[in-house]
Motif scaffolding. Structure first.
Motif, PDB file in Angstrom:
ATOM      1  N   ALA A 115      77.436 -11.983 -11.199  1.00  0.00           N
ATOM      2  CA  ALA A 115      78.486 -11.904 -10.180  1.00  0.00           C
ATOM      3  C   ALA A 115      78.871 -13.313  -9.761  1.00  0.00           C
ATOM      4  O   ALA A 115      78.101 -14.259  -9.961  1.00  0.00           O
ATOM      5  CB  ALA A 115      77.974 -11.120  -8.968  1.00  0.00           C
ATOM      6  N   VAL A 116      80.050 -13.435  -9.194  1.00  0.00           N
ATOM      7  CA  VAL A 116      80.513 -14.752  -8.769  1.00  0.00           C
ATOM      8  C   VAL A 116      81.259 -14.634  -7.439  1.00  0.00           C
ATOM      9  O   VAL A 116      81.885 -13.602  -7.177  1.00  0.00           O
ATOM     10  CB  VAL A 116      81.408 -15.397  -9.865  1.00  0.00           C
ATOM     11  CG1 VAL A 116      82.633 -14.546 -10.166  1.00  0.00           C
ATOM     12  CG2 VAL A 116      81.869 -16.795  -9.473  1.00  0.00           C
ATOM     13  N   ILE A 117      81.161 -15.668  -6.628  1.00  0.00           N
ATOM     14  CA  ILE A 117      82.018 -15.757  -5.445  1.00  0.00           C
ATOM     15  C   ILE A 117      83.032 -16.864  -5.714  1.00  0.00           C
ATOM     16  O   ILE A 117      82.658 -18.015  -5.974  1.00  0.00           O
ATOM     17  CB  ILE A 117      81.214 -16.081  -4.160  1.00  0.00           C
ATOM     18  CG1 ILE A 117      80.125 -15.021  -3.930  1.00  0.00           C
ATOM     19  CG2 ILE A 117      82.152 -16.171  -2.961  1.00  0.00           C
ATOM     20  CD1 ILE A 117      79.247 -15.293  -2.707  1.00  0.00           C
ATOM     21  N   LEU A 118      84.312 -16.478  -5.712  1.00  0.00           N
ATOM     22  CA  LEU A 118      85.382 -17.453  -5.910  1.00  0.00           C
ATOM     23  C   LEU A 118      85.997 -17.769  -4.553  1.00  0.00           C
ATOM     24  O   LEU A 118      86.176 -16.869  -3.728  1.00  0.00           O
ATOM     25  CB  LEU A 118      86.470 -16.874  -6.820  1.00  0.00           C
ATOM     26  CG  LEU A 118      86.038 -16.448  -8.223  1.00  0.00           C
ATOM     27  CD1 LEU A 118      87.139 -15.655  -8.918  1.00  0.00           C
ATOM     28  CD2 LEU A 118      85.655 -17.673  -9.067  1.00  0.00           C
ATOM     29  N   GLU A 119      86.305 -19.042  -4.343  1.00  0.00           N
ATOM     30  CA  GLU A 119      86.994 -19.425  -3.105  1.00  0.00           C
ATOM     31  C   GLU A 119      88.422 -19.785  -3.496  1.00  0.00           C
ATOM     32  O   GLU A 119      88.645 -20.777  -4.203  1.00  0.00           O
ATOM     33  CB  GLU A 119      86.280 -20.624  -2.455  1.00  0.00           C
ATOM     34  CG  GLU A 119      86.857 -20.953  -1.115  1.00  0.00           C
ATOM     35  CD  GLU A 119      85.974 -21.915  -0.322  1.00  0.00           C
ATOM     36  OE1 GLU A 119      84.964 -22.413  -0.862  1.00  0.00           O
ATOM     37  OE2 GLU A 119      86.313 -22.160   0.848  1.00  0.00           O
ATOM     38  N   LEU A 120      89.369 -18.956  -3.077  1.00  0.00           N
ATOM     39  CA  LEU A 120      90.747 -19.086  -3.566  1.00  0.00           C
ATOM     40  C   LEU A 120      91.702 -19.511  -2.456  1.00  0.00           C
ATOM     41  O   LEU A 120      91.555 -19.084  -1.306  1.00  0.00           O
ATOM     42  CB  LEU A 120      91.212 -17.745  -4.151  1.00  0.00           C
ATOM     43  CG  LEU A 120      90.348 -17.225  -5.310  1.00  0.00           C
ATOM     44  CD1 LEU A 120      90.739 -15.793  -5.675  1.00  0.00           C
ATOM     45  CD2 LEU A 120      90.477 -18.130  -6.531  1.00  0.00           C
ATOM     46  N   PRO A 121      92.682 -20.345  -2.819  1.00  0.00           N
ATOM     47  CA  PRO A 121      93.646 -20.797  -1.795  1.00  0.00           C
ATOM     48  C   PRO A 121      94.579 -19.663  -1.361  1.00  0.00           C
ATOM     49  O   PRO A 121      94.997 -18.850  -2.186  1.00  0.00           O
ATOM     50  CB  PRO A 121      94.429 -21.898  -2.517  1.00  0.00           C
ATOM     51  CG  PRO A 121      94.244 -21.642  -3.968  1.00  0.00           C
ATOM     52  CD  PRO A 121      92.927 -20.940  -4.133  1.00  0.00           C
ATOM     53  N   SER A 122      94.930 -19.636  -0.068  1.00  0.00           N
ATOM     54  CA  SER A 122      95.890 -18.650   0.439  1.00  0.00           C
ATOM     55  C   SER A 122      97.282 -19.020  -0.047  1.00  0.00           C
ATOM     56  O   SER A 122      97.658 -20.196  -0.026  1.00  0.00           O
ATOM     57  CB  SER A 122      95.918 -18.672   1.967  1.00  0.00           C
ATOM     58  OG  SER A 122      94.661 -18.336   2.460  1.00  0.00           O
ATOM     59  N   LYS A 123      98.027 -18.029  -0.511  1.00  0.00           N
ATOM     60  CA  LYS A 123      99.397 -18.242  -1.000  1.00  0.00           C
ATOM     61  C   LYS A 123     100.121 -16.921  -0.838  1.00  0.00           C
ATOM     62  O   LYS A 123      99.518 -15.871  -1.101  1.00  0.00           O
ATOM     63  CB  LYS A 123      99.346 -18.552  -2.505  1.00  0.00           C
ATOM     64  CG  LYS A 123      99.734 -19.925  -2.943  1.00  0.00           C
ATOM     65  CD  LYS A 123      99.892 -19.914  -4.448  1.00  0.00           C
ATOM     66  CE  LYS A 123      99.669 -21.257  -5.067  1.00  0.00           C
ATOM     67  NZ  LYS A 123      99.870 -21.223  -6.526  1.00  0.00           N
ATOM     68  N   PRO A 124     101.387 -16.945  -0.469  1.00  0.00           N
ATOM     69  CA  PRO A 124     102.099 -15.662  -0.368  1.00  0.00           C
ATOM     70  C   PRO A 124     102.212 -14.997  -1.749  1.00  0.00           C
ATOM     71  O   PRO A 124     102.414 -15.679  -2.762  1.00  0.00           O
ATOM     72  CB  PRO A 124     103.490 -16.052   0.147  1.00  0.00           C
ATOM     73  CG  PRO A 124     103.406 -17.473   0.542  1.00  0.00           C
ATOM     74  CD  PRO A 124     102.209 -18.087  -0.101  1.00  0.00           C
ATOM     75  N   TYR A 125     102.079 -13.668  -1.751  1.00  0.00           N
ATOM     76  CA  TYR A 125     102.099 -12.893  -3.001  1.00  0.00           C
ATOM     77  C   TYR A 125     103.302 -13.241  -3.870  1.00  0.00           C
ATOM     78  O   TYR A 125     103.172 -13.438  -5.083  1.00  0.00           O
ATOM     79  CB  TYR A 125     102.082 -11.401  -2.656  1.00  0.00           C
ATOM     80  CG  TYR A 125     102.141 -10.483  -3.847  1.00  0.00           C
ATOM     81  CD1 TYR A 125     101.288 -10.654  -4.937  1.00  0.00           C
ATOM     82  CD2 TYR A 125     103.051  -9.428  -3.884  1.00  0.00           C
ATOM     83  CE1 TYR A 125     101.333  -9.795  -6.031  1.00  0.00           C
ATOM     84  CE2 TYR A 125     103.100  -8.566  -4.966  1.00  0.00           C
ATOM     85  CZ  TYR A 125     102.250  -8.756  -6.036  1.00  0.00           C
ATOM     86  OH  TYR A 125     102.303  -7.914  -7.114  1.00  0.00           O
ATOM     87  N   ASN A 126     104.499 -13.333  -3.242  1.00  0.00           N
ATOM     88  CA  ASN A 126     105.721 -13.606  -4.013  1.00  0.00           C
ATOM     89  C   ASN A 126     105.639 -14.912  -4.782  1.00  0.00           C
ATOM     90  O   ASN A 126     106.106 -15.018  -5.911  1.00  0.00           O
ATOM     91  CB  ASN A 126     106.931 -13.681  -3.072  1.00  0.00           C
ATOM     92  CG  ASN A 126     107.454 -12.295  -2.828  1.00  0.00           C
ATOM     93  OD1 ASN A 126     107.067 -11.357  -3.533  1.00  0.00           O
ATOM     94  ND2 ASN A 126     108.305 -12.152  -1.817  1.00  0.00           N
TER      95      ASN A 126
END
Ligand code: EPU
Length: 302
Positions: A189-200
């Motif tokens: 398993a992995v924990i990814l830390e992802l940047p917030s960005k609007p879906y569009n």
């Protein structure tokens, strides 16, 4: 390899391991190549140390299979069994900017799921087939990004110490299509830390990468993605193309007409055909450019 000892079969069932006899690796790999062996499906991570001890005690060699999308497996009856994690439900759980992802989760679906929750960064990986665990082990990347950049924590089975362990991102080195994981480590398993960005906005990026991929790679055909790594400062695909090798075949193994670093199975290619084609192309590139191409595809021919 077949598992038939009734005592062993009972112990496997007790560990929650499901036996799929005589699995065809040609049906479990994107290249559509590979012989047969028994497949053991793992339903509980915690059972892995006991499972491996059991296999060792019974002298049964094994290999870990992810999504089979970067893999060339030998023909015939294979001398080891295959271990594979059963796909989890749900594969991804979000907590703020963190995505907790099971290694058996599908990579594309994970990228899309995160996108729908306004978490970006992984747009480049959208068309890459396979599991998140496989992408992690190889540090899959495309269009200027690589999965390793987003790794906060990895849970893995460490074969060397026979234990499940958790590593922080900074304890792992992620290089071009290479990581510091040992060959027999199993990603769990992995924990990814992802940047917030609007879906569009993420969707726009995904569409661009999809389009680039569609126009340059043979997506509808059986392949394992790029066969060779790019040597520093050079492009394997361009060199193979410049040598006029697109369309070169050995049996049903063929250098793609669309992208010269993709070798496709146009029908019933054997591992022997594919390996002969790889060796031939490597030799020609070595002669012409003095460069030794290293496999990107993982080969199980032992
Ligand atoms: N090129 C040719 N002829 C070809 C193929 C490529 O001249 O048949 C030229 C292209 O025109 C371009 C250059 O070679 O100028 C590089 O080609 P491309 O942009 O397709 O990228 P690549 O280096 O061949 C890498 C990764 C791909 C990834 C793409 C996009 C490797 C070995 N390959 O390909 O990853 O999708 O960039 O980022 O690093 C994979 O890992 O399996 C894979 C497909």
């Amino acid at each position: 390899m077949r598992i038939s000892d009734p005592k062993l079969l009972t112990s496997l069932a007790e560990l929650g391991v499901e036996l799929r006899p005589v699995a065809k690796l040609s049906e479990l790999t994107s290249l559509g190549i590979g012989g047969t062996t028994d497949l053991l499906r793992i339903t509980k991570h915690e059972s892995i140390p006991d499972l491996l001890q059991l296999l060792d005690a019974n002298h049964i060699p094994h290999k870990f299979l992810g999504g089979g999308s970067n893999l060339l497996v030998n023909d015939g009856e294979l001398p080891w069994v295959i271990l594979q994690l059963a796909p989890p439900e749900p594969g991804v759980v979000l907590e703020g900017n963190l995505a907790h992802v099971d290694a058996a989760a599908d990579l594309g679906r994970t990228v899309t799921f995160c996108a729908k929750h306004d978490l970006g960064g992984m747009e480049g990986l959208i068309g890459v087939p396979g599991t998140v665990g496989g992408a992690l082990r190889m540090n899959a990347g495309a269009y200027g990004m690589q999965i390793g950049s987003y790794v906060r924590e990895v849970k893995l089975y460490r074969a060397a110490i026979r234990q499940i362990e958790t590593l922080r991102g900074h304890q792992i080195s992620f290089e071009y299509r290479h990581t510091s994981f040992a060959a027999d480590d199993m990603m769990l398993a992995v924990i990814l830390e992802l940047p917030s960005k609007p879906y569009n906005e993420i969707l726009k990026g995904i569409r661009i990468c999809n389009e680039k991929r569609r126009s340059s790679q043979p997506l509808g055909q059986k392949s394992a993605g790029c066969i060779f790594k790019n040597p520093p400062g050079a492009s394997a695909g361009r060199m193979i193309d410049e040598l006029g090798l697109k369309g070169l075949t050995v049996g049903d193994a063929r250098v793609s007409d669309r992208h010269a670093n993709f070798f496709v199975n146009t029908g019933r290619a054997s591992a022997k055909d594919m390996l002969a084609l790889i060796a031939d192309v490597r030799e020609r590139v070595q002669k012409a450019y003095g460069m030794a191409l290293e496999n990107e595809v993982v080969v199980w021919n032992g």
